[in-house]
Design an enzyme around this catalytic site. Structure first.
Site, short mmCIF file in Angstrom:
data_model
loop_
_atom_site.label_atom_id
_atom_site.label_comp_id
_atom_site.label_asym_id
_atom_site.label_seq_id
_atom_site.Cartn_x
_atom_site.Cartn_y
_atom_site.Cartn_z
N PHE A 38 -86.21 -59.73 125.67
CA PHE A 38 -86.71 -59.17 124.42
C PHE A 38 -86.25 -60.02 123.24
O PHE A 38 -85.07 -60.40 123.16
CB PHE A 38 -86.18 -57.75 124.19
CG PHE A 38 -86.79 -56.70 125.06
CD1 PHE A 38 -87.91 -56.00 124.65
CD2 PHE A 38 -86.23 -56.41 126.30
CE1 PHE A 38 -88.46 -55.02 125.45
CE2 PHE A 38 -86.78 -55.43 127.11
CZ PHE A 38 -87.91 -54.74 126.68
N ASP A 39 -87.16 -60.31 122.32
CA ASP A 39 -86.74 -60.69 120.98
C ASP A 39 -86.27 -59.40 120.31
O ASP A 39 -86.71 -58.31 120.70
CB ASP A 39 -87.92 -61.31 120.23
CG ASP A 39 -87.59 -61.59 118.78
OD1 ASP A 39 -86.54 -62.18 118.52
OD2 ASP A 39 -88.39 -61.20 117.91
N LYS A 40 -85.39 -59.50 119.32
CA LYS A 40 -84.89 -58.27 118.69
C LYS A 40 -85.80 -57.77 117.59
O LYS A 40 -86.29 -56.64 117.62
CB LYS A 40 -83.48 -58.51 118.10
CG LYS A 40 -82.90 -57.27 117.41
CD LYS A 40 -81.54 -57.54 116.80
CE LYS A 40 -81.67 -58.29 115.49
NZ LYS A 40 -82.23 -57.48 114.38
N THR A 73 -89.48 -55.98 117.93
CA THR A 73 -89.73 -55.49 119.28
C THR A 73 -88.82 -54.30 119.57
O THR A 73 -89.28 -53.16 119.66
CB THR A 73 -89.51 -56.62 120.31
OG1 THR A 73 -88.22 -57.19 120.10
CG2 THR A 73 -90.55 -57.69 120.16
N ILE A 115 -90.91 -60.64 125.78
CA ILE A 115 -91.51 -59.71 124.82
C ILE A 115 -91.15 -60.20 123.42
O ILE A 115 -89.97 -60.29 123.09
CB ILE A 115 -90.99 -58.27 124.98
CG1 ILE A 115 -90.90 -57.88 126.46
CG2 ILE A 115 -91.84 -57.30 124.20
CD1 ILE A 115 -92.20 -57.68 127.14
#
Length: 622
Positions: free
Chosen positions: A312-314, A317, A512
């Protein structure tokens, strides 16, 4: 579905007309309608069969590639030679229908790289030695040139600020949700946006060496390296063709009946095998669409079924990607936190700084009335000053208060340190020359984030955080979410490098992301999923799939759906192969003719389609 059909009719009118006419011709042939004793099934042979013959011949004689088309071509030619025109037309029609379904699930043309190129600044403001300013093409900038960047402009090349104070939106490169204050000596990157306050800079990396151009090359290289899944019918085609020819030749030699040999070729045509994968994929795509997931790549769900790690990007997202007031802390007796926020927001009403705008937005949501403001002044790189309800107010960074000789009390310093450890941005406030408190702002965590990660864990998938934010911001998220690993300060090339390392170790990664800086990682990942609502167009174009409403809760369902789809495909393939071998045994004994063999064989295709259709409304269990 109706929209998809209309789009197909617009994009492929000839193919649509060809299949429509062929279906009508086969129906007329089946009910024994003749035109001057000519079998209407010839139309299906010509319209659907000739392209198959051409593709099979091209693959065999120009690339020496034996594919499923070769076996179909043999069956068509053999059926025509012995006069079984209906069988030839039926097989050709089913194969072309399967090819159509497959084509509708492959990737549409993507324009991500073109969008990145359009982000490249077209012009720059160059300053001459006498201070005069001229607008030149960005590609004409040379290292060492002195440039001026005005508020709202995109920085044309990489360089260093010489004079001026500003805040830079670096989300293009780092994904950071909050702007970064910059002053003399600080580096700036091409493609990032100057929020307010003009500044002069020295150009250092220009043209192909700039940060934005490097990202474009990353996206291009990542796209070129992504593998494609080969259709199973083509993967096994060599053995299918060899087995069919040996079986047909052996039957002809033993029985002496060419009809049995042709029947074997007809029933051996891999129609159900061809339909097994695309029909299941189309049904699963329909299911995913109902759950807010746009599937852009035909084989994306196949790849997703193999994923065991989701990165995951923070910002945007797991979080919303916009700053909000986390809390207000007062350091003055008798001044409540709500009152401090009201005074600060009233003063920030005219501010251009994103943090000031965030404070105003959250205060307005309370519905409270603003205070009277006079003598407002922007102080670029430091904050603002104003008179609020008759009291002088300062709001900005610690340097602004220090500049006015205002010291922070120990309890406020402690609160500030605690906020920084959580990755929050701070706006210090002073009233009438005294430290009054602070407003802490943070990128708000999505309420569904914890639920989503828990669902992924139940699916046996590890969740990893890759973010361009600081260690403190990353750790603030880690403390609230069940993440397996965290990597902070990640530039686009760092995310790309980590993904390639994982996949080199045999660990397929689903990425993501939502920002332009995520585009290379989304391209390179085994599966890329973009946030379709809040995400940039470039991120959506780079990804294989997109969450239309940014509802990450659907991720566990989509992964479970992908695995269910692969089980359905395996079931379809097993059934179609068993049916083919059973039909071959019947053809060898003469119990099946080419026409009845084609009907039995294509009945298997129908059952495959029905089994795939069950995926349309399949729901993962909690």
């Amino acid at each position: 579905m109706l929209t998809e059909v209309r789009q197909w009719l617009r994009e492929e009118p000839r193919q649509a007309a060809s299949l429509g006419v062929s279906a009508l011709a086969l129906l007329l042939s089946f009910v024994d309608v003749r035109v001057d004793w000519l079998d209407p099934a010839w139309l299906a042979v010509l319209l659907c069969g000739v392209p198959i013959l051409r593709e099979g011949a091209e693959g065999l004689f120009t690339r020496f590639d034996i594919r499923a088309d070769v076996l179909v071509s043999l069956a068509l030619v053999a059926s025509v030679i012995i006069g079984e025109i209906f069988a030839a037309g039926e097989v050709a029609f089913i194969m072309q229908l399967g090819a159509l379904l497959e084509e509708r699930t492959v990737a549409r043309a993507r324009a991500g790289i073109e969008r990145l190129v359009r982000l490249t600044p077209r012009t720059a403001r160059r300053l001459a030695e006498d201070g005069t300013e001229s607008v030149i093409p960005a590609e004409a900038v040379r290292a060492g040139d002195r440039l001026r960047v005005l508020p709202g402009e995109t920085i044309p090349v990489d360089g260093v600020i010489l004079t001026g104070q500003t805040a830079i939106d670096q989300s293009v490169m780092t994904g950071e949700s909050l702007p970064v204050d910059k002053g003399p000596g600080d580096a700036v990157s091409s493609g990032t946006v100057n929020q307010f306050g003009s500044f002069d800079m020295r150009a250092e990396k220009v043209g192909e060496d700039s940060a934005l151009q490097r990202m474009i090359r990353l996206v291009q290289s990542a796209d070129a390296g992504k593998a494609r899944i080969v259709r199973l019918a083509d993967r096994w085609a060599t053995w299918i063709v060899l087995t069919a020819l040996l079986a047909a030749a052996g039957t002809w030699i033993v029985s002496g009946e060419v009809l049995r040999a042709v029947t074997i070729l007809v029933v051996f045509c891999p129609c159900a095998l061809v339909l097994a994968t695309p029909t299941a994929i189309m049904a699963a795509i329909g299911n995913a669409t109902r759950h807010g997931m746009l599937v852009k790549e035909g084989d994306a769900l196949e790849r997703l079924a193999r994923v065991r790690t989701v990165a995951f990007d923070k910002t945007g997202t797991l979080t919303y990607g916009t700053p909000g007031v986390a809390r207000a802390v007062s350091a003055l007796p008798g001044l409540a936190p709500d009152a401090l926020l009201r005074l600060t927001a009233s003063a920030e009403e005219r501010s251009e700084h994103p943090l000031g705008k965030a404070i105003v937005r959250d205060f307005r949501a309370t519905g409270a009335a603003a205070a009277a403001v006079e003598a407002f002044r922007m102080l670029p790189g430091r904050g603002i000053s104003a008179t609020v309800d008759g009291t002088p107010l300062l709001a900005g960074n610690a340097a602004l208060l220090a500049e006015h000789g205002i010291t922070l009390p120990p309890e406020l310093e402690k609160e500030a340190e605690h906020a920084r450890q959580q990755g929050q941005s701070l706006v210090y406030v002073a009233l009438d020359g005294k430290a009054a408190g602070l407003v802490a702002l943070a990128d708000e965590l999505r309420p569904t984030a914890a639920e989503t990660l828990a669902g992924l864990r139940r699916c046996g998938v590890d969740a990893v955080l890759l973010t361009g934010d600081s260690d403190a911001a990353a750790q603030s998220v880690t403390s609230r979410l069940p993440l397996s690993a965290v990597r902070s300060h990640c530039l686009p090339e760092d995310k790309l490098r980590w993904i390639r390392q994982q996949e080199a170790q045999g660990q397929p990664v689903c990425m993501i992301g939502d920002g332009i800086n995520d585009a290379p990682a989304l391209k390179a990942a085994f599966v890329g999923v973009a946030m379709g609502g809040a995400g940039s167009d470039i991120a959506v174009d780079a990804a294989d799939m997109a969450l239309v409403q940014d509802d990450i809760r659907e991720l566990p369902h989509i992964i479970a759906l992908a695995r269910r789809m692969m089980r359905t495909i395996t079931c379809n393939l097993s059934f179609s192969l068993l049916l083919n071998f059973a039909a071959i045994l019947l053809a060898m004994t003469g119990l099946l003719t080419p026409v009845s063999g084609a009907l039995v064989h294509n009945a298997g295709s129908v059952l495959v389609i029905v089994n795939s259709a069950l995926l349309l409304h399949w729901q993962a269990r909690g």
